[in-house]
Design a protein around this motif. Structure first.
Motif, PDB file in Angstrom:
ATOM      1  N   VAL A 268       1.797   1.998  -3.532  1.00  0.00           N
ATOM      2  CA  VAL A 268       0.445   2.728  -4.886  1.00  0.00           C
ATOM      3  C   VAL A 268       0.769   4.229  -3.284  1.00  0.00           C
ATOM      4  CG1 VAL A 268      -2.153   2.717  -4.133  1.00  0.00           C
ATOM      5  CG2 VAL A 268      -0.914  -0.373  -4.961  1.00  0.00           C
ATOM      6  N   GLY A 269      -0.053   3.970  -2.530  1.00  0.00           N
ATOM      7  CA  GLY A 269       0.479   5.261  -2.118  1.00  0.00           C
ATOM      8  C   GLY A 269       1.234   6.523  -2.532  1.00  0.00           C
ATOM      9  N   ASN A 270       2.140   6.255  -3.061  1.00  0.00           N
ATOM     10  CA  ASN A 270       3.458   7.081  -3.435  1.00  0.00           C
ATOM     11  C   ASN A 270       3.249   7.719  -5.136  1.00  0.00           C
ATOM     12  OD1 ASN A 270       4.535   6.803  -1.415  1.00  0.00           O
ATOM     13  ND2 ASN A 270       6.327   5.653  -2.628  1.00  0.00           N
ATOM     14  N   TYR A 271       2.223   7.197  -5.800  1.00  0.00           N
ATOM     15  CA  TYR A 271       1.688   7.125  -6.841  1.00  0.00           C
ATOM     16  C   TYR A 271       0.293   7.080  -7.207  1.00  0.00           C
ATOM     17  CZ  TYR A 271       6.311   5.168  -7.617  1.00  0.00           C
ATOM     18  OH  TYR A 271       7.617   5.072  -7.312  1.00  0.00           O
ATOM     19  N   THR A 272      -0.414   7.998  -5.874  1.00  0.00           N
ATOM     20  CA  THR A 272      -1.791   7.408  -6.629  1.00  0.00           C
ATOM     21  C   THR A 272      -2.696   8.473  -5.440  1.00  0.00           C
ATOM     22  OG1 THR A 272      -2.790   5.501  -5.804  1.00  0.00           O
ATOM     23  CG2 THR A 272      -1.777   5.285  -7.971  1.00  0.00           C
ATOM     24  N   ASP A 273      -3.198   9.215  -5.580  1.00  0.00           N
ATOM     25  CA  ASP A 273      -4.297  10.362  -4.164  1.00  0.00           C
ATOM     26  C   ASP A 273      -6.012   9.872  -4.899  1.00  0.00           C
ATOM     27  OD1 ASP A 273      -3.766  11.642  -5.849  1.00  0.00           O
ATOM     28  OD2 ASP A 273      -3.549  12.736  -4.735  1.00  0.00           O
TER      29      ASP A 273
ATOM     30  N   ILE B 122      -8.610   7.048  -6.542  1.00  0.00           N
ATOM     31  CA  ILE B 122      -8.122   5.800  -6.794  1.00  0.00           C
ATOM     32  C   ILE B 122      -7.427   4.707  -6.185  1.00  0.00           C
ATOM     33  CG2 ILE B 122      -6.275   4.703  -8.433  1.00  0.00           C
ATOM     34  CD1 ILE B 122      -7.232   6.856 -10.492  1.00  0.00           C
ATOM     35  N   TYR B 123      -6.565   5.284  -5.032  1.00  0.00           N
ATOM     36  CA  TYR B 123      -6.357   4.991  -3.760  1.00  0.00           C
ATOM     37  C   TYR B 123      -6.519   4.483  -3.294  1.00  0.00           C
ATOM     38  CZ  TYR B 123      -3.291   4.593   0.301  1.00  0.00           C
ATOM     39  OH  TYR B 123      -2.980   3.571   1.435  1.00  0.00           O
ATOM     40  N   THR B 124      -8.036   4.763  -2.908  1.00  0.00           N
ATOM     41  CA  THR B 124      -9.010   4.356  -1.613  1.00  0.00           C
ATOM     42  C   THR B 124      -9.752   3.133  -2.347  1.00  0.00           C
ATOM     43  OG1 THR B 124      -9.825   6.150  -1.102  1.00  0.00           O
ATOM     44  CG2 THR B 124     -11.470   4.757  -0.845  1.00  0.00           C
TER      45      THR B 124
ATOM     46  N   LEU C   7       0.823  -0.818   0.267  1.00  0.00           N
ATOM     47  CA  LEU C   7      -0.261  -0.079   0.444  1.00  0.00           C
ATOM     48  C   LEU C   7       1.069   1.250  -0.069  1.00  0.00           C
ATOM     49  CD1 LEU C   7      -2.961  -0.734   2.167  1.00  0.00           C
ATOM     50  CD2 LEU C   7      -2.959  -0.375  -0.143  1.00  0.00           C
TER      51      LEU C   7
ATOM     52  N   ILE D  67      -7.979   1.033  -4.944  1.00  0.00           N
ATOM     53  CA  ILE D  67      -7.355  -0.099  -4.507  1.00  0.00           C
ATOM     54  C   ILE D  67      -6.783  -0.031  -3.851  1.00  0.00           C
ATOM     55  CG2 ILE D  67      -4.058  -0.438  -5.058  1.00  0.00           C
ATOM     56  CD1 ILE D  67      -4.867   1.563  -7.608  1.00  0.00           C
ATOM     57  N   ALA D  68      -7.096   0.294  -2.017  1.00  0.00           N
ATOM     58  CA  ALA D  68      -6.445  -0.073  -0.795  1.00  0.00           C
ATOM     59  C   ALA D  68      -7.870  -1.415  -0.203  1.00  0.00           C
ATOM     60  CB  ALA D  68      -6.145   1.488  -0.371  1.00  0.00           C
TER      61      ALA D  68
END
Length: 104
Positions: free
Chosen positions: A67-72, A75-77, A64, A79-80
């Protein structure tokens, strides 16, 4: 700068193409995440600042975190939550394995 994301995506694609099973994908994601979390624990609790600096510089804390480094945002939610579902499926597979082997 995208080396950690590229390596993760390439490894996931290799696992999907080679094993072609959803369970292999789930196990791979769980193994990578557990490995990264163990290295983060070592980084935080080791007495060697040079080794901790190398781990901190070159390895992310978890899947995570990558993923958190490249999305927010949304989209991050998404993927999380997908990651949480994958880890829940991993837990289900492990529980099923132990029940099948009558270890519980």
């Amino acid at each position: 700068m995208y080396i950690d994301l590229v390596v993760l995506v390439v490894l996931i694609l290799i696992v999907i193409m080679y094993f072609r099973r959803f369970s292999s994908f789930v196990y791979f994601v769980a193994i990578v995440d557990i490995f990264l979390r163990i290295l983060t624990f070592i980084k935080n609790n080791i007495g060697l600042p040079d080794l901790a600096a190398v781990i901190d510089k070159y390895l992310p804390e978890s899947v995570l975190a990558i993923v958190g480094n490249y999305t927010d945002g949304i989209i991050y939610t998404i993927i999380a939550w997908a990651f949480i579902v994958i880890m829940s499926i991993f837990l289900f597979y492990n529980t099923k394995f132990f029940i099948k082997k009558k270890k519980i």
